[in-house]
Design a protein around this motif. Structure first.
Motif, mmCIF file in Angstrom:
data_model
loop_
_atom_site.group_PDB
_atom_site.id
_atom_site.type_symbol
_atom_site.label_atom_id
_atom_site.label_comp_id
_atom_site.label_asym_id
_atom_site.label_seq_id
_atom_site.Cartn_x
_atom_site.Cartn_y
_atom_site.Cartn_z
ATOM 1 N N SER B 59 -29.694 -22.148 19.266
ATOM 2 C CA SER B 59 -30.445 -23.217 18.101
ATOM 3 C C SER B 59 -31.879 -23.359 18.629
ATOM 4 O O SER B 59 -32.149 -23.370 19.821
ATOM 5 C CB SER B 59 -29.699 -24.555 18.247
ATOM 6 N N LYS B 73 -34.221 -30.744 14.781
ATOM 7 C CA LYS B 73 -33.304 -29.692 14.652
ATOM 8 C C LYS B 73 -33.774 -28.738 13.766
ATOM 9 O O LYS B 73 -33.725 -29.148 12.482
ATOM 10 C CB LYS B 73 -31.725 -29.856 14.921
ATOM 11 N N PRO B 75 -32.979 -25.540 11.071
ATOM 12 C CA PRO B 75 -31.805 -24.879 10.474
ATOM 13 C C PRO B 75 -31.396 -23.630 10.618
ATOM 14 O O PRO B 75 -30.685 -22.883 10.250
ATOM 15 C CB PRO B 75 -32.177 -25.234 8.925
ATOM 16 N N SER B 339 -32.249 -33.153 11.298
ATOM 17 C CA SER B 339 -32.469 -31.708 10.959
ATOM 18 C C SER B 339 -33.992 -31.812 10.613
ATOM 19 O O SER B 339 -34.105 -32.635 9.714
ATOM 20 C CB SER B 339 -31.526 -31.447 9.823
ATOM 21 N N SER B 342 -36.893 -28.154 6.051
ATOM 22 C CA SER B 342 -37.194 -26.983 6.177
ATOM 23 C C SER B 342 -38.457 -26.441 5.525
ATOM 24 O O SER B 342 -38.370 -25.245 4.872
ATOM 25 C CB SER B 342 -35.959 -26.357 5.768
ATOM 26 N N ARG B 354 -28.140 -16.448 4.259
ATOM 27 C CA ARG B 354 -27.657 -17.885 4.063
ATOM 28 C C ARG B 354 -25.872 -17.694 4.234
ATOM 29 O O ARG B 354 -25.300 -18.559 4.872
ATOM 30 C CB ARG B 354 -28.060 -18.336 2.852
ATOM 31 N N ILE B 387 -27.676 -26.488 4.545
ATOM 32 C CA ILE B 387 -28.518 -26.579 5.325
ATOM 33 C C ILE B 387 -29.977 -26.434 5.184
ATOM 34 O O ILE B 387 -31.017 -26.958 5.557
ATOM 35 C CB ILE B 387 -27.931 -25.870 6.591
ATOM 36 N N SER B 388 -29.977 -25.121 4.398
ATOM 37 C CA SER B 388 -31.402 -24.668 4.107
ATOM 38 C C SER B 388 -31.979 -25.260 3.189
ATOM 39 O O SER B 388 -33.239 -25.221 2.695
ATOM 40 C CB SER B 388 -31.328 -23.263 3.798
ATOM 41 N N SER B 400 -24.770 -34.339 8.856
ATOM 42 C CA SER B 400 -24.662 -34.587 10.231
ATOM 43 C C SER B 400 -23.839 -35.933 10.627
ATOM 44 O O SER B 400 -23.595 -35.949 11.667
ATOM 45 C CB SER B 400 -26.139 -34.710 10.562
#
Lengths: 427, 427
Positions: B59, B73, B75, B339, B342, B354, B387-388, B400
Motif C-alpha cells: 500500500s 492513504k 487507493p 483515503s 483520488s 478496478r 475506492i476509486s 473506512s
C-alpha cells in the motif's frame, strides 16, 4: 494548437515487425513510422515450438500433442500468464513472468523520438510543443521444466497501452486486415464506401486513434489474405473500388460462405497464429489433423483419465530436419481449434486473474463492437470462469459454436453484399 | 518422504530486511534463513520522499501536501500500479511499471539454495529429494514528471507468491507482530495459550505455511511495539507467559482501549508505513498534523475545486537539512489517515484493474480471516470501484469508519481478554 489537430487527423497502425505507422485517417498514407522491437519474439534456442502466440492479443495455441487434437487454444494469453506468475503446474513446469513498461515521447509532426523512459532510465529531452506519449509494455513468459531441468519455452509479446475508444465516440470506419501481409481495407460504415486500401508490408496487429491525450484502440477484423484480395478484386494492383455494401442487410439468409479459421504464419524464424475469415476457395486444414513436428512426447493416460505429458528431450539432427520440413505444412488456414483441456491451468498454485477486468472488458468490448459497428447481435458474453473449466469432450464447446455462428452470419452478409455489388457493377 | 514432513512442520517468516526464516511451528525457532533483497527499496537519489510504502502489502501513503491533510492513504498498492501502468495522470506524471519473477529452489532440510530461475537465467542444479520452490516477485514503479523533466519517485516492493490458505484448512494459530522490531507472539486460538514468542530482528511483513506444494499466506495482526511488549509483560526479557485469553468473548461491551493507528518506521535510509494497534499509553500524532518536510509544493486550487500540485524543485542544502531533521518527527504512531482524494487515479488513461481478482480476493480473504479466525462479523466487503471514487470531504468515509469500527471491536476484545487474565493471574 497545430499539434492537436495533427494528432486528431492520424490513425496509428501497429504491425508485426514492430513498426507503428502514423497514417492519415483520410487515405491511410504514412506520415511517419516509429520502429521498435517486433511484436513477438520467440527465442530460437528453444528447440520445440510448444506454443503459437497470436500477435493481435497475445493468445496462445498449442501444437496439440495432447490426445492428438491438433491445434488447440489455451484459456489464457501471454499478458495474463505474466500477471498470474510466478506459478507452477502439476506437470512440473515453473512459469516466470516479466512485465516492463517503456514510454516513447514522439514529436507528432515529424515522428522524431525525443525521449525514451523506462523504470531504470530516462534520457534528456528538448522542449517541443506537440509531443505524443506512447506507452508500450513488454511481456515475457518463461517456462522451465523441473523434471528435465531445462527451459521449455519462452516468448515475448509487446503491446501499446491503449484502452478501447470511449463508448460515445462516433467512429464510422471499419478496418479489415489481411493475415499474411500488410493489406488494410477501410470501409465507411454508413455509406459502405471503401475509403482506402493500403499495404503496410507486415501484418497489421492493432489500430489506434489519438483521444483524450492517449492512444485508443480501434477494433479490426482479420481476414485471409486471398479472401481480402478476392473481395476487393485485387490482383497485383489496386482496382478502382467503388462501394463495399456495408452495413450488410440483416435479412440475408444465404448459406455460409466465409468461414472463421485460424491462420498460422511465420515471422522471422517463429510461427504465429491469428483468427482469419476465409471464403470457399481457400484450403483449410481440418481440425484434429496432427502434424508431427517431433516424434512427440510420450503420453501416459492414467486410470483417472488424467494425462501426463513427458516432452521428448532426445532431439537430434533428424528431428531438427523433420521439424524444419514439417513446419511449412503448418503455415496456412486451419479449422478453428477447440479450447485446450485446461490441464495446465487447473493446477496453478496462484489463481489466474479469472475475473480480471482486462479479460472481461475485452469480451464486453468485442460484443459492443459486433453490436454497434457491425450491427450484429452478440452472443451472451461468456463468463471467463467457464473458459477455465476443463473441456473433456472432443466436440466444439457451445460458446465457441455461438461465436462461430455469429462470425458465419457476419461473413455471409459480407459476401452477400459483395456479390450484390458484382452483379450490379456492369450496369 | 522425510522432506514432506519437514515442510509440514515449518512456518516461513518474511521480514523487512529480506530474510525468509524457516521456523518450527511448535516453537518459532529458526531452522534456516534465506537472505534476499530487502522487501522495500526506495532509491536514495530521489530527494523528495513523496510516498511511504507499506511492506505488508505494498500500500502507499502520501505525506499529504494536498489540502494540508497530513498522511493520506492512496487507493492503490504498488503491485496494482505496476499492473495498471503504463499510465499517465492529469498533473503530467508518467507511471512506468516493472514486474519480474524469480524462483528459488531450496533444500528443505538445509535451507541451501540449489537454483535460481529468472526469465533470462537458469543455473544448473544438483538433484535433491526434498526441494521447495519459492516464487518471489519484484514490483518496481517509477514516476516521471513531464513538467519538470525529472524522476519524481520510484520504489521496489518484493513479495513471495502465496495465495491464502485453503478455506477448509484448520489453522489454529494467531500471530501478532510488532511494527518497530521483529517480535512475534503466537497464540493458540482454541486454548488462548501463548504458544511462543520470538524476535526475528527485523519487522515481520508476512507469514506462510507449506501447503499443496507451495507457500500459503497466514494472516497476522500488526501491533505497536510497546503495546505488544506491554500485553505480553515483556520488559527486556521473556517473562513466563501462560495464557492469552483467546478467542475473545463476543458479549464484551467495554470502551475502546486499543486504537488502530498508522506506524511510520525507518529501514535503511527510507521510511515505511504499517497499520498498528496501540494501547492508551502510546503517543499518537493526531490526524491532519502537517509535518513540513520541504517548503512544500505550490498548490493552486482552481475554480472547479480541482487541485493542481506543482512539486517544488529548487532543492538546496537548507532543504535537505530540514528534511533530515523533520524526518525523525514522522517516525512513530499516527492517527489512521484518510483515503487520499483520488486526483491522481481518476485521470489514468489506462483503467486500473478496478474489478481485478487480486484486489477483490484480498478484501474477501481479510473478511474471511476476521470472521473465521477472529470470530468477528466482517463489514460488508467494499467494492473496489467505490475506492476509486473521489472523496472530497475531509471526513472519514463510511467504509473506512466501518473497518475502523471492526478493528476497534477486535482491539477491545483483545484488551478485555488480557485484562481478564491480569485480574485472574495472581489467584
Amino acid at each position: 494548437g497545430g499539434g492537436s489537430s495533427v494528432s486528431d487527423s492520424l490513425l496509428f497502425v501497429s504491425t508485426l515487425d514492430g513498426s507503428l505507422h502514423a497514417v492519415t485517417k483520410r487515405s491511410g498514407a504514412i506520415r511517419w513510422t516509429l520502429k521498435e522491437d517486433p511484436v513477438l519474439q520467440v527465442p530460437s534456442h528453444v528447440e520445440e515450438p510448444a506454443f503459437l502466440p497470436d500477435p493481435n492479443d497475445g493468445s496462445l495455441y498449442t501444437l496439440g500433442n495432447i490426445h492428438s487434437q491438433g491445434l488447440t487454444k489455451l484459456p489464457f494469453t501471454i499478458p495474463e500468464l505474466v500477471l498470474a506468475s510466478p506459478c507452477r503446474s502439476s506437470d512440473g513446469i515453473l512459469y516466470m513472468g516479466k512485465k516492463q513498461d517503456v514510454w516513447y515521447v514522439v514529436d507528432v509532426i515529424s515522428g522524431e523520438k525525443r525521449q525514451t523512459l523506462t523504470s531504470s532510465f530516462a534520457d534528456s529531452v528538448c522542449p517541443s510543443s506537440s509531443l505524443l506519449y506512447l506507452g508500450r509494455t513488454e511481456y515475457t513468459i518463461t517456462m522451465y521444466d523441473t523434471k528435465n531441468k531445462e527451459l521449455r519455452w519462452n516468448a515475448t509479446y509487446y503491446d501499446y497501452a491503449a484502452p478501447l475508444l470511449d463508448e460515445d465516440t462516433d467512429y464510422r470506419m471499419a478496418h479489415f486486415v489481411s493475415n499474411g501481409d500488410g493489406l488494410v481495407v477501410t470501409v465507411d460504415v454508413d455509406s459502405g464506401d471503401v475509403l482506402w486500401i493500403q499495404n503496410y508490408a507486415s501484418p497489421v496487429v492493432a489500430l489506434y486513434i489519438w483521444q483524450r491525450e492517449g492512444l485508443r484502440k480501434v477494433l479490426h477484423t482479420n481476414v485471409g489474405e486471398e479472401t481480402l484480395r478476392y473481395l476487393t478484386f485485387m490482383s497485383g494492383e489496386v482496382a478502382p473500388i467503388t462501394k463495399w455494401k456495408y452495413p450488410f442487410p440483416k435479412e440475408a439468409e444465404t448459406t455460409s460462405k466465409l468461414m472463421p479459421t485460424l491462420y498460422v504464419g511465420k515471422y522471422s524464424s517463429s510461427l504465429y497464429a491469428s483468427s482469419s475469415l476465409v471464403h470457399e476457395g481457400v484450403t483449410v486444414v481440418p481440425r484434429g489433423r496432427v502434424i508431427p513436428l517431433l516424434d512427440g512426447p510420450a503420453i501416459t493416460i492414467e486410470e483417472n483419465g488424467e494425462c501426463e505429458v513427458t516432452p521428448s528431450t532426445d532431439l537430434n539432427t533428424l528431428h531438427k530436419l523433420r521439424y524444419w520440413r514439417n513446419q511449412w505444412l503448418l503455415i496456412g488456414h486451419h479449422e478453428m481449434p477447440l479450447s485446450a483441456p485446461s490441464q495446465i491451468l487447473d493446477t496453478f498454485p496462484s489463481p489466474l486473474p479469472r475475473g480480471g477486468q482486462k479479460v472481461i472488458e475485452s469480451a464486453r468490448d468485442k460484443a459492443r463492437y459486433r453490436e454497434e459497428v457491425l450491427g450484429i447481435e452478440a452472443p451472451p458474453s461468456q463468463d471467463i470462469s467457464d473458459i477455465s473449466k476443463p473441456i473433456l469432450t472432443t466436440e466444439a464447446p457451445v460458446d465457441s459454436m455461438l461465436k462461430d455462428l455469429a462470425t458465419i452470419i457476419l461473413s455471409t452478409f459480407l459476401l452477400a453484399g459483395w456479390l450484390a455489388f458484382v452483379i450490379n457493377y456492369p450496369k
